[in-house]
Every structure is written in C-alpha cells, then in structure tokens.
Write a protein that holds these residues in place. Sequence first.
Motif, PDB file in Angstrom:
ATOM      1  N   PRO A 143     -15.527  35.569  20.861  1.00 37.03           N
ATOM      2  CA  PRO A 143     -14.806  34.570  20.391  1.00 37.03           C
ATOM      3  C   PRO A 143     -15.208  34.143  18.960  1.00 37.03           C
ATOM      4  N   GLY A 144     -14.393  33.653  17.928  1.00 30.52           N
ATOM      5  CA  GLY A 144     -14.739  33.434  16.649  1.00 30.52           C
ATOM      6  C   GLY A 144     -15.032  34.722  15.673  1.00 30.52           C
ATOM      7  N   LYS A 145     -15.043  35.877  16.149  1.00 29.36           N
ATOM      8  CA  LYS A 145     -15.591  37.262  15.468  1.00 29.36           C
ATOM      9  C   LYS A 145     -16.737  36.822  14.760  1.00 29.36           C
ATOM     10  N   PRO A 146     -17.914  36.696  15.498  1.00 28.11           N
ATOM     11  CA  PRO A 146     -19.107  36.464  14.665  1.00 28.11           C
ATOM     12  C   PRO A 146     -19.487  37.372  13.654  1.00 28.11           C
ATOM     13  N   ASP A 147     -20.120  37.197  12.567  1.00 24.72           N
ATOM     14  CA  ASP A 147     -20.514  37.955  11.499  1.00 24.72           C
ATOM     15  C   ASP A 147     -21.456  38.890  11.841  1.00 24.72           C
ATOM     16  N   ILE A 148     -22.371  38.531  12.872  1.00 22.71           N
ATOM     17  CA  ILE A 148     -23.527  39.094  13.077  1.00 22.71           C
ATOM     18  C   ILE A 148     -23.742  39.024  14.719  1.00 22.71           C
ATOM     19  N   VAL A 149     -24.017  40.028  15.291  1.00 24.58           N
ATOM     20  CA  VAL A 149     -24.331  39.997  16.481  1.00 24.58           C
ATOM     21  C   VAL A 149     -25.184  40.932  17.122  1.00 24.58           C
ATOM     22  N   VAL A 200     -22.002  33.183   9.224  1.00 27.27           N
ATOM     23  CA  VAL A 200     -22.427  32.793   7.833  1.00 27.27           C
ATOM     24  C   VAL A 200     -21.117  32.273   7.150  1.00 27.27           C
ATOM     25  N   HIS A 201     -21.248  30.863   7.273  1.00 25.26           N
ATOM     26  CA  HIS A 201     -20.023  29.760   6.951  1.00 25.26           C
ATOM     27  C   HIS A 201     -20.286  29.680   5.611  1.00 25.26           C
ATOM     28  N   GLY A 202     -18.814  29.851   4.915  1.00 24.00           N
ATOM     29  CA  GLY A 202     -18.534  29.202   3.559  1.00 24.00           C
ATOM     30  C   GLY A 202     -18.344  27.840   3.649  1.00 24.00           C
ATOM     31  N   ARG A 233     -11.532  25.131  15.359  1.00 24.26           N
ATOM     32  CA  ARG A 233     -11.543  26.350  15.766  1.00 24.26           C
ATOM     33  C   ARG A 233     -13.108  26.855  15.887  1.00 24.26           C
ATOM     34  N   ASP A 234     -13.871  26.513  14.944  1.00 24.52           N
ATOM     35  CA  ASP A 234     -15.109  27.094  14.860  1.00 24.52           C
ATOM     36  C   ASP A 234     -15.993  26.457  16.032  1.00 24.52           C
ATOM     37  N   ILE A 235     -15.815  25.025  16.487  1.00 22.94           N
ATOM     38  CA  ILE A 235     -16.250  24.293  17.314  1.00 22.94           C
ATOM     39  C   ILE A 235     -16.070  25.018  18.804  1.00 22.94           C
ATOM     40  N   ALA A 236     -14.691  25.181  18.932  1.00 25.55           N
ATOM     41  CA  ALA A 236     -14.284  25.688  20.365  1.00 25.55           C
ATOM     42  C   ALA A 236     -14.874  27.192  20.416  1.00 25.55           C
ATOM     43  N   ALA A 237     -14.865  28.031  19.422  1.00 23.42           N
ATOM     44  CA  ALA A 237     -15.431  29.338  19.450  1.00 23.42           C
ATOM     45  C   ALA A 237     -16.958  29.321  19.826  1.00 23.42           C
ATOM     46  N   GLN A 238     -17.653  28.427  19.429  1.00 26.57           N
ATOM     47  CA  GLN A 238     -19.184  28.265  19.596  1.00 26.57           C
ATOM     48  C   GLN A 238     -19.398  27.699  20.987  1.00 26.57           C
ATOM     49  N   ARG A 239     -18.478  26.966  21.462  1.00 25.95           N
ATOM     50  CA  ARG A 239     -18.572  26.589  22.905  1.00 25.95           C
ATOM     51  C   ARG A 239     -18.442  27.507  23.810  1.00 25.95           C
ATOM     52  N   SER A 240     -17.314  28.457  23.508  1.00 30.74           N
ATOM     53  CA  SER A 240     -17.072  29.613  24.264  1.00 30.74           C
ATOM     54  C   SER A 240     -18.436  30.479  24.370  1.00 30.74           C
ATOM     55  N   LEU A 241     -18.841  30.795  23.216  1.00 30.42           N
ATOM     56  CA  LEU A 241     -19.930  31.591  23.243  1.00 30.42           C
ATOM     57  C   LEU A 241     -21.134  31.122  23.925  1.00 30.42           C
ATOM     58  N   TRP A 245     -24.439  33.149  25.020  1.00 31.20           N
ATOM     59  CA  TRP A 245     -24.912  33.510  23.576  1.00 31.20           C
ATOM     60  C   TRP A 245     -25.512  32.115  22.952  1.00 31.20           C
ATOM     61  N   ARG A 246     -26.570  32.486  22.125  1.00 25.34           N
ATOM     62  CA  ARG A 246     -27.184  31.521  21.418  1.00 25.34           C
ATOM     63  C   ARG A 246     -26.330  31.800  20.048  1.00 25.34           C
ATOM     64  N   VAL A 247     -25.937  30.543  19.295  1.00 24.35           N
ATOM     65  CA  VAL A 247     -25.463  30.490  18.334  1.00 24.35           C
ATOM     66  C   VAL A 247     -26.001  29.832  17.178  1.00 24.35           C
ATOM     67  N   ILE A 248     -26.068  30.859  15.974  1.00 27.23           N
ATOM     68  CA  ILE A 248     -26.685  30.406  14.750  1.00 27.23           C
ATOM     69  C   ILE A 248     -25.720  30.244  13.441  1.00 27.23           C
ATOM     70  N   ILE A 249     -25.866  29.087  12.898  1.00 22.72           N
ATOM     71  CA  ILE A 249     -24.633  28.812  11.719  1.00 22.72           C
ATOM     72  C   ILE A 249     -25.664  28.878  10.516  1.00 22.72           C
ATOM     73  N   VAL A 250     -25.341  29.698   9.678  1.00 23.38           N
ATOM     74  CA  VAL A 250     -26.226  29.791   8.194  1.00 23.38           C
ATOM     75  C   VAL A 250     -24.974  29.381   7.268  1.00 23.38           C
ATOM     76  N   TRP A 251     -25.334  28.231   6.564  1.00 20.47           N
ATOM     77  CA  TRP A 251     -24.334  27.707   5.511  1.00 20.47           C
ATOM     78  C   TRP A 251     -24.793  28.151   4.089  1.00 20.47           C
ATOM     79  N   GLN A 252     -23.622  28.743   3.622  1.00 18.27           N
ATOM     80  CA  GLN A 252     -23.613  29.527   2.473  1.00 18.27           C
ATOM     81  C   GLN A 252     -24.350  28.711   1.270  1.00 18.27           C
ATOM     82  N   CYS A 253     -24.524  27.381   1.215  1.00 23.51           N
ATOM     83  CA  CYS A 253     -25.076  26.834   0.169  1.00 23.51           C
ATOM     84  C   CYS A 253     -26.536  26.894   0.289  1.00 23.51           C
ATOM     85  N   ARG A 254     -27.143  27.226   1.646  1.00 21.08           N
ATOM     86  CA  ARG A 254     -28.564  27.226   1.990  1.00 21.08           C
ATOM     87  C   ARG A 254     -28.958  28.936   1.533  1.00 21.08           C
ATOM     88  N   LEU A 255     -27.903  29.451   0.976  1.00 22.36           N
ATOM     89  CA  LEU A 255     -28.357  30.776   0.554  1.00 22.36           C
ATOM     90  C   LEU A 255     -28.421  30.931  -1.177  1.00 22.36           C
TER      91      LEU A 255
END
Length: 142
Positions: free
Chosen positions: A47-53, A63-65, A97-105, A110-120
């Motif tokens: 769900p949500g096509k995670p950037d990294i698995v 990794v969220h913009g 959509r993000d919230i729904a995908a994270q809930r499904s994961l 799955w453990r779900v980690i969000i990295v915000w672009q501003c933190r990079l």
Amino acid sequence: MADVFSPEKRSQIMSRISGKETGPEIVVRRYLFAEGFRFRKNDLRLPGKPDIVLPKFRTVIFVHGCFWHGHKNCRYAALPKTNTVFWRKKIEGNVRRDIAAQRSLRELGWRVIIVWQCRLRNHAVCKATLQRVINRIQSKTR
Ligand SMILES: [Zn+2]
C-alpha cells in the motif's frame, strides 16, 4: 491540442515528475546502503508504494515532499496564494491516502517511517534525521 513536446521529451518530463529517483529519496537510500542496509525500492505490491522497503526489518520508509504530502506547520508546505481551494483539496486528498496506506501497512505488520524532505535540507539536521531513522529500523519496539 497537440503536445508542444516531442513524445521522447514528454516521457522524460513525466518520468521526472513521477519521480522514481528524485533527490531526497536518493539521499536516504545512499545513507542506508552505506550503513549496510539492503532494501527494495518503490514496492508496487505494498500500500502506498513505499520508497524504501527493508524486508529483514519489516520496515518501510516514505520520503515525503512537504508540499505534496501536507507537512504540518512546515513552511515548505504553504499553499499557493492562487487557486488555494484547489490546492487544499488536492493536498488533503494526498494526506488521506497517505494515512490510509500507513494504516494498511501497520495492519500488515510493517513498521512505517516517514522522512520529511525539509529534514534533509540542512546537513547537520539531515545527519541527525538519518541516524534516528536507523535507530528506529533497528529498535525492537514499534
Ligand atoms: Zn517539512
């Protein structure tokens, strides 16, 4: 109306927009790889096509913009002054959509980690963010 771009140019532009290999994702992937982690990219089956698995750690990373994913209280997520209603609806849809995908994961274990672009953006903050990501990947608790 005919496209102003040639088909080749258009597909080049679109592939850049759909962004399989955009900057912030690469920063995170490169760091994890250098630290010895092995992972899959953009897993379409999840769900949500995670950037990294990271199957071994049962962990996925997005990794969220900040703008497109509606980072709360972030200056990079400010809505444009024109067509504000349109943009708000669009971004709210993305967030839902993000919230729904994270809930499904999470339901799939799955453990779900969000990295915000501003933190990079800033080097020191980026390093600290990535170190925290690694701590979370390796932590026993979810
Ligand atoms: Zn942000």
